[in-house]
Enzyme design. Structure first.
Site, short mmCIF file in Angstrom:
data_model
loop_
_atom_site.label_atom_id
_atom_site.label_comp_id
_atom_site.label_asym_id
_atom_site.label_seq_id
_atom_site.Cartn_x
_atom_site.Cartn_y
_atom_site.Cartn_z
N GLU A 60 -14.85 2.42 4.35
CA GLU A 60 -13.40 2.35 4.58
C GLU A 60 -12.85 3.58 5.27
OE1 GLU A 60 -14.91 1.33 1.83
OE2 GLU A 60 -14.48 -0.82 1.92
N HIS A 127 -9.86 -5.93 -7.88
CA HIS A 127 -9.57 -6.90 -6.81
C HIS A 127 -8.20 -7.53 -7.02
CE1 HIS A 127 -13.93 -6.52 -6.55
NE2 HIS A 127 -13.86 -7.02 -5.33
#
Ligand code: TPP
Lengths: 322, 357
Positions: A60, A127
């Site tokens: 990321e 999540h």
């Protein structure tokens, strides 16, 4: 006007910007051959080729950091975090490199970072997050969180064309459940303008993202009360005029968000109202939010944590009776 | 992919052995090293006089690294310059006076007082100002290279970092994406033996230059105190990058001759080590070489001294920023991409373009 899902609207916005502007490209994990974890970029690699649809490695920092470099060289990168939660791994590039660049060096960083956010599907603590409050503490980032397909398309186009880093929160719960009319062709909606989702005079519910639908449902028939629902759409810049205007009209306000409570968007909006519209209030400012806990996995636990229609009803009823 | 050690530049006193450097180029290499040293010495004086707020860092002893490597860049190439690399800024066209104004927090410094010391990059000259978090700029350099690659442009992004920075995960991400996409990036690793107080043997188990092979591209090690050796390696790496050959990692072996910052007394550095490196000072060594080749180094020294005097006077007259402007410019109204930098290497001068392009 065609009816599209929220997800189709996001996908259309991205595709149309890429067709119209060759500077626009996207990068992220599994966005190419697989079309993205949620299929937002399904078919993109076939249309635009691997240079403009980069299947990155699992990294990321690299996604956000290389986007910054490409942006200052004149491109318009659109980063996808596979889930909003993973922005923590690219956070340094976002808040230290991208956000501060223009202030420090006069160099604009036109990147968009898409964050599939939110809970409600047993995604568990990693999540399901709504990390917008992290971004509000990083001056230099714009933050948007659309609630309808029409807004999703217009705000994504605007985010991509904006000369600043824009964090675009797309709530996963809305992807396939929310449908609505979406104008054909390219259009932009201004960043920083709230929208009155329903006019009312007795009480204002201020929400954004998936909670706008919850607010509308909860207040549709609330013992005959006339409830205004204000959809913020943009968290930075924040439409302070719209917020204060609504409060001055109704004198009672419930602030609703799915993110956790402390120092969240609700806290900021409440402070804004307290500082600027204290005399207009006829009751305490009320917040309905997730409590300060990680989002749990098991359905009954998750439901207990995320704001539900009934929680909003109850909060509104209490405040109306105040 | 094998790790190699670059052939040292020829010591014949007249040219670099590969036909890349003219006599004027060599005089300029010396001039930029001298200018870097003189500017930093002046900045340190200003710091000690209390005119430079905050902290002070320099690249004393490492001049050959930033000068030798940045000298290979063409005008349209881009640079993410780090905190020991003032020479790269000077080569791209930043005047010493603006550097001093920057360090003193003046309105006309490169960041106008928004950021301090070496945290700057003149965007009009193709530089992206560094952030403190090391080595974040390595990824930004990859992104610059990505833009060149997507647009099929024969251009290069160069970035610098210390050996300490190679321990951070960001470095791995940068090396990995550069390798995967064969990005046109030149990574210049300055092994100055210490990261703050931490010596090499606490930083890595394997010399970081060896790691390049693990990412699928060459790593080469050069004498970081030999400006022509650094230049040769950088020129070759830029050429490789420009012609689609992908990234290169160049490790420059050198020594940080000052403390980490002006506050640091370096008591952790063994005195013998400092003596060893003091005898190999990059500026003095190059001066001797050029003087032996008949270049008038005294004239260059006088010229640099005069430039510094003028620029210091100018910098000291510069205004401080206006306090109410502190909240301006958080957001951009328009996105203006980076401009081009100066490129003093003779290869880039119009009359040489034909022979070298
Ligand atoms: C991620 C990060 N952690 C800590 C620091 C604080 N810090 C500044 S410079 C430095 C040492 C850097 O060593 P190296 O990369 O070898 O470069 P050098 O300063 O020796 O040139 C440290 C620890 C930092 N800048 N960034």
């Amino acid at each position: 006007m065609p009816e599209l899902t929220y997800l189709q609207a996001i996908s259309d916005a991205l595709r149309e910007e890429m067709r119209a502007d060759e500077r626009v490209f996207c990068l992220g994990e599994d966005i190419g051959r697989f079309g993205g974890a949620f299929k937002v970029t399904d078919g993109f690699i076939e249309e635009f080729g691997p240079d403009r649809v980069w299947d990155t490695p699992l990294a990321e920092s690299a996604i956000v950091g290389t986007a910054v470099g490409a942006a200052v060289e004149g491109l318009r990168p659109v980063c996808e975090m596979q889930f909003a939660d993973f922005i923590s791994c690219g956070f340094d590039q976002l808040v230290n490199v991208a956000a501060k660049m223009h202030y420090r060096q006069g160099l604009a960083v036109p990147i968009t970072v898409r964050l599939p956010s939110g809970g409600g599907f047993s995604g568990g603590p990693f999540h399901s997050q709504n990390p917008e409050a992290w971004m509000l503490q990083a001056p230099g980032l714009k933050v948007v969180a659309p609630s309808t397909p029409r807004d999703a398309k217009g705000l994504l186009a605007a985010a991509i064309q904006d000369p600043n880093p824009v964090v675009y929160l797309e709530h996963k719960h809305l992807y396939r459940r929310t449908k609505g009319e979406v104008p054909e062709g390219r259009y932009e909606l201004p960043l920083g303008e709230a929208r009155i989702a329903r006019e009312g005079t007795d009480l204002s519910v201020i929400a954004y993202g998936a909670m706008v639908g919850v607010a509308l449902e909860a207040t549709e028939d609330l013992d005959g009360a006339s409830v205004e629902v204000l959809d913020l759409r943009s968290l930075v810049p924040l439409d302070t005029d719209a917020i204060l205007g609504s409060v001055r009209k109704t004198s009672k306000v419930v602030i609703l968000h799915e993110a956790t409570r402390s120092c969240g968007v609700g806290a900021e909006v409440a402070a804004l109202i307290a500082e600027n519209a204290f005399e207009d209030l006829d009751g305490p400012i009320v917040r309905v939010t997730a409590p300060d806990v990680p989002i749990p996995f098991s359905p009954p636990l998750e439901r207990a944590v995320l704001p539900q229609v009934d929680n909003v009803k109850e909060a509104c009823r209490e405040l109306l009776a105040y | 992919m094998a790790t190699t050690t670059a052939r040292p530049a020829a010591l014949d006193g007249s040219e670099d052995g590969r036909g890349l450097l003219t006599r004027d180029d060599r005089a300029r290499l010396y001039r930029y090293m001298l200018l870097m040293r003189a500017t930093e010495e002046r900045a340190l004086t200003l710091y000690r006089q209390g005119k430079v707020p905050g902290s002070y860092y320099d690249g004393h002893g490492q001049e050959a690294v930033s000068v030798g490597s940045a000298y290979a860049l063409g005008p349209r190439d881009r640079a993410c310059v780090l905190h020991r690399d003032l020479g790269a800024h000077l080569i791209r066209g930043v005047r010493p006076g603006r550097v001093l104004a920057q360090m003193m927090g003046r309105a006309t410094g490169i960041t106008g007082g928004r950021d301090g010391n070496m945290h700057f990059g003149d965007r009009h000259l193709g530089c992206v100002g560094m952030v403190s978090m090391l080595p974040d700029m390595a990824l930004v350099a990859c992104g610059l290279g990505l833009a060149f690659q997507i647009r099929r442009e024969p251009r290069v992004a160069m970035t610098w970092f210390g050996e300490g920075s190679t321990a951070n995960g960001v470095w791995h991400e940068a090396m990995n994406v550069a390798g995967i996409r064969r990005l046109p990036v030149v990574f210049v690793l300055e092994n100055n033996q210490f990261a703050y107080s931490t010596p090499n043997d606490h930083e890595f188990a394997v010399d970081p230059v060896e790691r390049a092979a693990g990412y699928g591209f060459p790593g080469i090690k050069v004498d970081g105190n030999d400006v022509e050796a650094v230049f040769s390696a950088a020129a070759a790496a830029c050429e490789r990058a420009r012609t689609g050959g992908g990234p290169t990692l160049i490790e420059c072996d050198t020594m940080r001759m000052h403390g980490h910052g002006a506050h640091d007394d370096m008591r952790y550095v063994p005195p013998e080590l400092l003596e060893h490196w003091a005898a190999r000072d990059p500026v003095e060594a190059y001066e001797a070489r050029l003087a032996a080749a008949g270049i008038d180094t005294a004239a260059i020294q006088a010229d640099v001294r005069a430039e510094l005097e003028r620029d210091t006077e100018w910098a000291l007259q510069q205004p401080m920023p206006d306090p109410p402007t502190a909240t301006d410019g958080v957001f951009a109204e328009v996105a203006e991409p980076l401009g081009d930098g100066e490129a003093p290497w003779s290869r880039w001068s119009p009359d040489r373009e034909a022979t070298h392009a």
